[in-house]
Scaffold this active site. Structure first.
Site, short mmCIF file in Angstrom:
data_model
loop_
_atom_site.label_atom_id
_atom_site.label_comp_id
_atom_site.label_asym_id
_atom_site.label_seq_id
_atom_site.Cartn_x
_atom_site.Cartn_y
_atom_site.Cartn_z
N ARG A 224 26.52 58.40 35.51
CA ARG A 224 26.62 60.01 36.21
C ARG A 224 26.25 59.37 37.89
NH1 ARG A 224 28.08 62.81 33.39
NH2 ARG A 224 27.62 64.16 32.22
N HIS A 272 36.24 62.51 38.44
CA HIS A 272 35.38 62.64 37.14
C HIS A 272 36.06 62.79 36.31
CE1 HIS A 272 31.36 63.63 35.76
NE2 HIS A 272 31.58 63.38 34.78
#
Ligand code: NDP
Ligand code: OXD
Length: 309
Positions: A224, A272
């Site tokens: 993350r 992502h």
């Protein structure tokens, strides 16, 4: 049995089809057309609005569409006592392993350097390093990190992992806890971050961590974004302390137009996409878990909300 479904990143139809194929009788309520909130037994969600889930008084399980549950644990009003199940499905694991292997190989085989040379029309060989001499370090040896580690070992890399508790994976040197962190970094020529986002992992990749890596190390960041202190990473790249980075996750997503990472010559930016939950496998996982619960069996892959993953 009613299942609330909220998935707003453009792939909702295939999920709806997959759920109904597996259980044609399912009463599927697509958020925000929920009907009576008291009907909802299960929620399968990505990033529900904060406070939303507490409005379902009979909710039995919250299923995360993602492996990471930070989009749920950040909700201060997440209903207490309702189990949260993270996503585990073969497509997500395989996709992440592909991405990690591709990125490790990319840095291992000097592809950033060859791309820089090609831009200048330079034809020059760089000595190849045997995989066994390349030390890959994986932060997080869970479902995803463990699978990537196993496949990197199969390719012949010298693989270590760092986790909360010690691990016994064939061919993988295990480091754990605070004491294991610096020794682990000291031997990571290519560092892969596959940690969940928790208070402990926020900002974990900072100037101190980059200084502990071998000179010229590379980073593959797929956990993350907030795990990386972006200013420290830029400084480490600009000084040449780090040779390069593949970045899939960022503090702010989408990555702002003016981010220096976009045009950085030592950085690969992707949006992502390191891996994606696949509808069929994910829906099978959810329906199987619901059937387990209804048969009085324990749910699989319940998150420990105190640990945050
Ligand atoms: P798991 O929960 O299976 O594994 C997490 C691992 O991290 C465990 O080995 C755990 O240690 C370790 N860990 C957690 N906190 C710490 C800490 N403070 N110090 C040391 N080790 C720690 O998660 P997954 O492998 O399934 O997924 C990992 C993360 O990958 C997700 O949470 C998500 O953020 C990210 N992800 C990113 C995707 C992308 O496309 N970029 C796609 C899917 C996931 P222990 O085993 O001892 O508990
Ligand atoms: C996940 C992700 O956590 O895609 O599953 O990031």
């Amino acid at each position: 049995m009613a299942l609330l479904f909220k998935f707003d990143i453009g792939r909702g139809d295939s999920w709806r089809r997959a759920l109904l194929e597996l259980d044609p009788g399912l009463d599927l309520r697509a958020w925000p057309e929920v009907g009576d909130p008291a009907d909802i037994d299960y929620a399968l969600v990505w990033r529900p609005p904060p406070g939303e889930l507490k409005s379902y008084p009979n909710l039995k399980v919250i299923f995360s569409i993602f492996a990471g549950i930070d989009h749920l644990s950040s909700d201060p009003e997440l209903p207490a006592g309702v189990p949260v199940v993270r996503m585990v499905e073969p497509g997500l694991t395989a996709g992440m392993t592909e991405f990690v292997l591709m990125s490790v190989l990319y840095h291992h085989r000097f592809m950033l350097d060859y791309a820089a040379q090609a831009r200048k029309h330079i034809w020059r060989e760089i000595d190849q390093v045997p995989a066994g001499d390349r030390r890959v370090g994986i932060m997080g040896l869970g479902v995803l990190g463990g699978d990537a580690a196993e496949k990197l070992v199969a390719l012949g890399f010298d693989v270590a992992g760092w986790s909360g508790s010690p691990k016994d994976l064939p061919g993988v040197t295990s480091f754990h806890g605070a004491d294991g962190f610096l020794p682990f970094l000291n031997r990571s020529d290519i560092l892969v971050c596959l940690l969940p986002l928790t208070p402990e992992t926020t900002g974990i990749l900072d100037a101190r961590a980059f200084a502990a890596l071998p000179e010229g190390a590379s980073l593959v960041s797929v956990g993350r974004g907030p795990q990386v202190v972006e200013a420290d990473l830029l400084a480490a790249l600009d000084s040449g302390r780090l040779n390069g980075a593949t970045l899939d996750v960022f503090r702010d997503e989408p990555l702002p137009e003016d981010s220096p990472f976009w045009d950085h010559p030592r950085v690969v930016v992707v949006p992502h996409i390191a891996s994606m939950t696949m509808a069929r496998g994910a829906c099978a996982f959810v329906i199987d878990n619901i059937r387990r619960l209804e048969a009085g069996q324990p749910l699989l892959h319940v998150v420990d909300l105190d640990k945050g993953y």
